[in-house]
Write a protein that holds these residues in place. Sequence first.
Motif, PDB file in Angstrom:
ATOM      1  N   PRO A 102       7.886  -5.956  -6.068  1.00 37.44           N
ATOM      2  CA  PRO A 102       7.017  -4.787  -5.888  1.00 37.44           C
ATOM      3  C   PRO A 102       7.567  -3.839  -4.825  1.00 37.44           C
ATOM      4  O   PRO A 102       8.373  -4.238  -3.984  1.00 37.44           O
ATOM      5  CB  PRO A 102       5.693  -5.406  -5.422  1.00 37.44           C
ATOM      6  CG  PRO A 102       6.092  -6.669  -4.730  1.00 37.44           C
ATOM      7  CD  PRO A 102       7.313  -7.174  -5.467  1.00 37.44           C
ATOM      8  N   VAL A 103       7.117  -2.595  -4.894  1.00 35.76           N
ATOM      9  CA  VAL A 103       7.424  -1.592  -3.877  1.00 35.76           C
ATOM     10  C   VAL A 103       6.089  -1.130  -3.311  1.00 35.76           C
ATOM     11  O   VAL A 103       5.220  -0.668  -4.046  1.00 35.76           O
ATOM     12  CB  VAL A 103       8.206  -0.396  -4.457  1.00 35.76           C
ATOM     13  CG1 VAL A 103       8.384   0.703  -3.418  1.00 35.76           C
ATOM     14  CG2 VAL A 103       9.559  -0.852  -4.991  1.00 35.76           C
ATOM     15  N   TYR A 104       5.930  -1.286  -1.997  1.00 35.73           N
ATOM     16  CA  TYR A 104       4.670  -0.968  -1.325  1.00 35.73           C
ATOM     17  C   TYR A 104       4.729   0.415  -0.692  1.00 35.73           C
ATOM     18  O   TYR A 104       5.812   0.972  -0.484  1.00 35.73           O
ATOM     19  CB  TYR A 104       4.376  -2.037  -0.268  1.00 35.73           C
ATOM     20  CG  TYR A 104       4.216  -3.410  -0.857  1.00 35.73           C
ATOM     21  CD1 TYR A 104       3.079  -3.741  -1.586  1.00 35.73           C
ATOM     22  CD2 TYR A 104       5.205  -4.372  -0.706  1.00 35.73           C
ATOM     23  CE1 TYR A 104       2.929  -5.003  -2.149  1.00 35.73           C
ATOM     24  CE2 TYR A 104       5.069  -5.638  -1.264  1.00 35.73           C
ATOM     25  CZ  TYR A 104       3.928  -5.949  -1.990  1.00 35.73           C
ATOM     26  OH  TYR A 104       3.788  -7.187  -2.550  1.00 35.73           O
ATOM     27  N   PRO A 105       3.561   0.986  -0.378  1.00 36.81           N
ATOM     28  CA  PRO A 105       3.526   2.294   0.283  1.00 36.81           C
ATOM     29  C   PRO A 105       4.396   2.304   1.535  1.00 36.81           C
ATOM     30  O   PRO A 105       4.376   1.367   2.334  1.00 36.81           O
ATOM     31  CB  PRO A 105       2.043   2.467   0.634  1.00 36.81           C
ATOM     32  CG  PRO A 105       1.306   1.623  -0.352  1.00 36.81           C
ATOM     33  CD  PRO A 105       2.206   0.445  -0.603  1.00 36.81           C
ATOM     34  N   GLY A 106       5.178   3.360   1.673  1.00 33.93           N
ATOM     35  CA  GLY A 106       6.040   3.520   2.840  1.00 33.93           C
ATOM     36  C   GLY A 106       7.430   2.937   2.682  1.00 33.93           C
ATOM     37  O   GLY A 106       8.294   3.165   3.533  1.00 33.93           O
ATOM     38  N   GLU A 107       7.672   2.195   1.611  1.00 32.47           N
ATOM     39  CA  GLU A 107       8.991   1.574   1.430  1.00 32.47           C
ATOM     40  C   GLU A 107      10.035   2.589   0.968  1.00 32.47           C
ATOM     41  O   GLU A 107       9.739   3.518   0.225  1.00 32.47           O
ATOM     42  CB  GLU A 107       8.921   0.442   0.400  1.00 32.47           C
ATOM     43  CG  GLU A 107       8.461  -0.872   0.972  1.00 32.47           C
ATOM     44  CD  GLU A 107       8.778  -2.032   0.044  1.00 32.47           C
ATOM     45  OE1 GLU A 107       9.950  -2.477   0.043  1.00 32.47           O
ATOM     46  OE2 GLU A 107       7.866  -2.479  -0.656  1.00 32.47           O
ATOM     47  N   LYS A 108      11.270   2.359   1.408  1.00 31.05           N
ATOM     48  CA  LYS A 108      12.413   3.151   0.978  1.00 31.05           C
ATOM     49  C   LYS A 108      13.184   2.359  -0.066  1.00 31.05           C
ATOM     50  O   LYS A 108      13.404   1.155   0.093  1.00 31.05           O
ATOM     51  CB  LYS A 108      13.325   3.463   2.165  1.00 31.05           C
ATOM     52  CG  LYS A 108      14.520   4.323   1.813  1.00 31.05           C
ATOM     53  CD  LYS A 108      15.365   4.625   3.047  1.00 31.05           C
ATOM     54  CE  LYS A 108      16.552   5.493   2.705  1.00 31.05           C
ATOM     55  NZ  LYS A 108      17.360   5.794   3.902  1.00 31.05           N
ATOM     56  N   VAL A 109      13.586   3.045  -1.139  1.00 32.75           N
ATOM     57  CA  VAL A 109      14.390   2.411  -2.181  1.00 32.75           C
ATOM     58  C   VAL A 109      15.712   3.150  -2.297  1.00 32.75           C
ATOM     59  O   VAL A 109      15.816   4.327  -1.960  1.00 32.75           O
ATOM     60  CB  VAL A 109      13.655   2.401  -3.547  1.00 32.75           C
ATOM     61  CG1 VAL A 109      12.368   1.594  -3.457  1.00 32.75           C
ATOM     62  CG2 VAL A 109      13.397   3.801  -4.063  1.00 32.75           C
ATOM     63  N   ARG A 110      16.709   2.422  -2.775  1.00 32.56           N
ATOM     64  CA  ARG A 110      18.028   3.004  -3.046  1.00 32.56           C
ATOM     65  C   ARG A 110      18.342   2.773  -4.510  1.00 32.56           C
ATOM     66  O   ARG A 110      18.174   1.658  -5.017  1.00 32.56           O
ATOM     67  CB  ARG A 110      19.094   2.358  -2.171  1.00 32.56           C
ATOM     68  CG  ARG A 110      20.495   2.929  -2.410  1.00 32.56           C
ATOM     69  CD  ARG A 110      21.536   2.308  -1.514  1.00 32.56           C
ATOM     70  NE  ARG A 110      21.643   0.862  -1.667  1.00 32.56           N
ATOM     71  CZ  ARG A 110      22.328   0.243  -2.642  1.00 32.56           C
ATOM     72  NH1 ARG A 110      22.938   0.945  -3.567  1.00 32.56           N
ATOM     73  NH2 ARG A 110      22.388  -1.076  -2.679  1.00 32.56           N
ATOM     74  N   VAL A 111      18.768   3.815  -5.175  1.00 30.42           N
ATOM     75  CA  VAL A 111      19.117   3.742  -6.599  1.00 30.42           C
ATOM     76  C   VAL A 111      20.620   3.906  -6.744  1.00 30.42           C
ATOM     77  O   VAL A 111      21.210   4.830  -6.180  1.00 30.42           O
ATOM     78  CB  VAL A 111      18.385   4.838  -7.409  1.00 30.42           C
ATOM     79  CG1 VAL A 111      18.860   4.848  -8.853  1.00 30.42           C
ATOM     80  CG2 VAL A 111      16.877   4.632  -7.335  1.00 30.42           C
TER      81      VAL A 111
END
Length: 150
Positions: A102-111
């Motif tokens: 999961p990705v939670y509020p405030g998280e940074k992702v890299r694609v």
Amino acid sequence: MNKFEDIIAQLPYTEPFLFVNEIEWVNEEEINGSYRFPKDSYFYKGHFKEHPVTPGVILTECATQIGVVCLGIFLISKEETPFEKEKFQIALTSTAMDFFLPVYPGEKVRVHAKKMYLRFNKLKCEVKMYNEAEKLICKGEIAGMMNLKP
């Protein structure tokens, strides 16, 4: 403005549906970019009650904007015809994504996206999304048709 900021400026999206903060690097075959999901994003209000999680469709959109649209703009801008934002069109044609974390509020992702092919204005990419701990969030294949209006 550097070439990465210029690509982001050419995107056909605005807040609250813009899911690209930064392009780290891009070449004719691959792209790396990132996005931090704001804690107050509209979709967290109902997904899920008292335990907000970023919807998979939004993660797919983020991967598409970075991995297909930004890469597509970069590739088209390298052609002989000058790139004009108002003439650029893109339509999502297919997605196949598998989700692992999961990705939670405030998280940074890299694609990270790698071009599989670009033929007849169809760009298909293999995409992977990672969290800040470099753990795989999702991966799959995304394709879109790109066109420049006359």
